[in-house]
Design a protein around this motif. Structure first.
Motif, mmCIF file in Angstrom:
data_model
loop_
_atom_site.group_PDB
_atom_site.id
_atom_site.type_symbol
_atom_site.label_atom_id
_atom_site.label_comp_id
_atom_site.label_asym_id
_atom_site.label_seq_id
_atom_site.Cartn_x
_atom_site.Cartn_y
_atom_site.Cartn_z
ATOM 1 N N LEU A 262 -32.963 9.609 -95.189
ATOM 2 C CA LEU A 262 -31.848 9.804 -94.537
ATOM 3 C C LEU A 262 -31.646 8.539 -93.403
ATOM 4 N N VAL A 263 -32.616 8.298 -92.663
ATOM 5 C CA VAL A 263 -32.121 6.896 -91.759
ATOM 6 C C VAL A 263 -31.737 5.625 -92.533
ATOM 7 N N ALA A 264 -32.646 5.447 -93.631
ATOM 8 C CA ALA A 264 -32.116 4.231 -94.407
ATOM 9 C C ALA A 264 -30.608 4.211 -94.943
ATOM 10 N N ALA A 265 -30.479 5.540 -95.527
ATOM 11 C CA ALA A 265 -29.007 5.610 -96.041
ATOM 12 C C ALA A 265 -27.906 5.703 -95.250
ATOM 13 N N LEU A 266 -28.298 6.178 -94.165
ATOM 14 C CA LEU A 266 -27.197 6.343 -92.999
ATOM 15 C C LEU A 266 -26.946 4.896 -92.639
ATOM 16 N N SER A 267 -28.085 4.020 -92.320
ATOM 17 C CA SER A 267 -27.912 2.941 -91.926
ATOM 18 C C SER A 267 -27.190 1.868 -92.870
ATOM 19 N N ALA A 268 -27.356 2.229 -94.158
ATOM 20 C CA ALA A 268 -26.804 1.310 -95.079
ATOM 21 C C ALA A 268 -25.141 1.719 -95.128
ATOM 22 N N LEU A 269 -24.760 3.147 -95.100
ATOM 23 C CA LEU A 269 -23.538 3.633 -95.024
ATOM 24 C C LEU A 269 -22.747 2.902 -93.727
ATOM 25 N N TYR A 270 -23.276 2.808 -92.612
ATOM 26 C CA TYR A 270 -22.561 2.537 -91.459
ATOM 27 C C TYR A 270 -22.503 0.725 -91.495
ATOM 28 N N LEU A 271 -23.343 0.270 -91.691
ATOM 29 C CA LEU A 271 -23.400 -1.426 -92.043
ATOM 30 C C LEU A 271 -22.418 -1.851 -93.087
ATOM 31 N N GLU A 272 -22.299 -0.967 -94.131
ATOM 32 C CA GLU A 272 -21.399 -1.401 -95.256
ATOM 33 C C GLU A 272 -20.031 -1.325 -94.639
ATOM 34 N N ARG A 273 -19.708 -0.070 -94.038
ATOM 35 C CA ARG A 273 -18.276 0.260 -93.448
ATOM 36 C C ARG A 273 -18.036 -0.775 -92.155
ATOM 37 N N ALA A 274 -19.021 -1.082 -91.366
ATOM 38 C CA ALA A 274 -18.822 -2.077 -90.351
ATOM 39 C C ALA A 274 -18.518 -3.440 -90.770
ATOM 40 N N GLN A 275 -19.108 -3.802 -91.937
ATOM 41 C CA GLN A 275 -18.671 -4.805 -92.583
ATOM 42 C C GLN A 275 -17.468 -5.273 -93.060
ATOM 43 N N ALA A 276 -17.065 -4.105 -93.661
ATOM 44 C CA ALA A 276 -15.695 -4.151 -94.294
ATOM 45 C C ALA A 276 -14.632 -3.844 -93.114
ATOM 46 N N HIS A 277 -14.928 -3.384 -91.906
ATOM 47 C CA HIS A 277 -14.140 -3.204 -90.732
ATOM 48 C C HIS A 277 -14.079 -4.663 -90.292
ATOM 49 N N GLY A 278 -14.891 -5.661 -90.421
ATOM 50 C CA GLY A 278 -14.791 -6.818 -89.618
ATOM 51 C C GLY A 278 -15.445 -6.799 -88.442
ATOM 52 N N CYS A 279 -16.333 -5.952 -88.264
ATOM 53 C CA CYS A 279 -17.017 -5.947 -86.833
ATOM 54 C C CYS A 279 -17.493 -7.224 -86.623
ATOM 55 N N PRO A 280 -17.511 -7.773 -85.224
ATOM 56 C CA PRO A 280 -18.030 -9.170 -84.871
ATOM 57 C C PRO A 280 -19.485 -9.351 -84.746
ATOM 58 N N LEU A 281 -20.289 -8.356 -84.723
ATOM 59 C CA LEU A 281 -21.816 -8.239 -84.980
ATOM 60 C C LEU A 281 -22.247 -8.355 -86.376
ATOM 61 N N ASP A 282 -23.342 -9.173 -86.206
ATOM 62 C CA ASP A 282 -24.273 -9.197 -87.541
ATOM 63 C C ASP A 282 -24.930 -8.054 -87.584
ATOM 64 N N ASP A 283 -25.559 -7.801 -88.765
ATOM 65 C CA ASP A 283 -26.127 -6.361 -89.366
ATOM 66 C C ASP A 283 -27.130 -6.172 -88.264
ATOM 67 N N ALA A 284 -27.959 -6.766 -87.982
ATOM 68 C CA ALA A 284 -29.133 -6.676 -86.966
ATOM 69 C C ALA A 284 -28.267 -6.033 -85.534
ATOM 70 N N ALA A 285 -27.387 -6.768 -85.184
ATOM 71 C CA ALA A 285 -26.850 -6.329 -83.837
ATOM 72 C C ALA A 285 -25.970 -5.064 -83.968
ATOM 73 N N VAL A 286 -25.369 -4.847 -85.215
ATOM 74 C CA VAL A 286 -24.781 -3.409 -85.630
ATOM 75 C C VAL A 286 -25.769 -2.249 -85.499
ATOM 76 N N THR A 287 -26.967 -2.673 -86.140
ATOM 77 C CA THR A 287 -27.924 -1.417 -86.359
ATOM 78 C C THR A 287 -28.529 -1.221 -84.729
ATOM 79 N N GLN A 288 -28.462 -2.203 -84.000
ATOM 80 C CA GLN A 288 -29.271 -1.978 -82.577
ATOM 81 C C GLN A 288 -28.306 -1.078 -81.985
ATOM 82 N N VAL A 289 -26.839 -1.302 -81.834
ATOM 83 C CA VAL A 289 -25.944 -0.570 -81.258
ATOM 84 C C VAL A 289 -26.153 0.739 -81.624
#
Length: 310
Positions: A262-289
């Motif tokens: 669950l943790v891995a799949a949710l992380s992948a879902l939110y990272l994919e959407r964050a990238q598509a949204h153009g979030c200014p942080l890299d994947d590691a920083a998004v995951t930390q937030v």
């Protein structure tokens, strides 16, 4: 301060800055708090009142969206400082404000005793005679300003949201998800649902979001965190993700390492959407937030899966 000068955003300083908000609504010299954070947030709540030029006896209401401790843990302690205030809460939440023992026990089971002591402070009861139950459609008259409370289950069965017709905005607690300013992009706010333990229910949550949209709101005031606009887009984003989270839950349910899945799949879902949204942080920083929310959403999905089987 927020866009409407009569609505004050209060950072309760829970966990980190810009993570957990309460609100102060002021009308004709009278005031209502909406949510209050933990017991450690009481000085911040009183300081916000002072900055607004008001004394504690000007507060008529403390309105709770729900009784999870990051929203309501400080209610008992704060009410001791507000001589004229009454506490307004969903009927399912009222008993936990009068006797918070089960609330503390449940939160301790999720977070652990050390974390409760470190982050939440004292959780005190509220005198029963000061508690007012908000049935669906309950209206508060704040010095002529109408605040409408509607039941909005999905994150919790005892959740309500508060409609302020003056600002054409909802105070959403956790029903309208989480949106942190670090993840904003040129497209605006980035949002995810919250399924934290223990009462997540996807279909009622989607129905609650749809009900709120019928008011054609111009903004949402989130507990986590602050005011967001572009409401129609954000609502669609939330519904898409709720459906995706349900699918993830079913995919991981039979796995022996269900929580890790669950943790891995949710992380992948939110990272994919964050990238598509153009979030200014890299994947590691998004995951930390989002780390705490990913963990809690995984726990909440597991609770829903287990409850759905019973």
């Amino acid at each position: 301060m927020s866009f409407d000068p009569s609505i004050h955003t209060i950072d309760t300083a829970f966990q980190r800055d810009d993570f957990d908000a309460a609100y102060l609504v002021v009308e004709n010299g009278r005031a209502a708090f909406i949510d209050c954070g933990t017991g450690l947030a009481v000085p911040a709540m009183l300081a916000a009142l002072s900055r607004a030029g008001l004394a504690p006896d000007a507060v008529d209401w403390l309105i709770l969206t729900h009784v999870h401790l990051d929203h309501a843990g400080g209610a008992g302690l704060l009410m001791q400082q507000l001589p004229n205030a009454r506490l307004l809460v969903h009927p399912r939440g009222a008993p936990h404000m009068v006797d918070p023992a089960r609330l503390i026990a449940g939160a301790t089971e999720v977070y652990g005793e050390a974390e409760i002591a470190r982050s939440y402070g004292p959780v005190l009861p509220v005198a029963a005679e000061r508690v007012v139950i908000a049935e669906d459609g309950h209206r508060v008259d704040l010095a002529g300003r109408n605040l409408l409370c509607l039941h909005t289950p999905g994150h919790a069965r005892h959740h309500l949201c508060v409609w302020d017709a003056r600002s054409r905005a909802w105070f959403t607690g956790d029903t309208f998800g989480l949106s942190y300013r670090e993840l904003d992009s040129a497209r605006g706010a980035f949002i995810i649902p919250t399924s934290s333990p223990v009462q997540f229910d996807p279909e009622p949550l989607k129905q609650s979001i749809a009900r709120m949209l019928t008011f054609e709101p111009q903004a949402m005031f989130l507990t986590h965190y602050g005011r967001v606009g572009d409401v129609t887009r954000l609502a669609a984003d939330l519904v898409e993700q709720i459906d995706a989270m349900v699918q993830i839950g079913h995919q991981c349910d039979a796995r022996p390492d269900r929580h890790r899945c669950l943790v891995a799949a949710l992380s992948a879902l939110y990272l994919e959407r964050a990238q598509a949204h153009g979030c200014p942080l890299d994947d590691a920083a998004v995951t930390q937030v989002l780390a705490m929310d990913i963990e809690l959403n995984a726990q909440g999905l597991a609770c829903w899966l287990d409850r759905d089987r019973r």
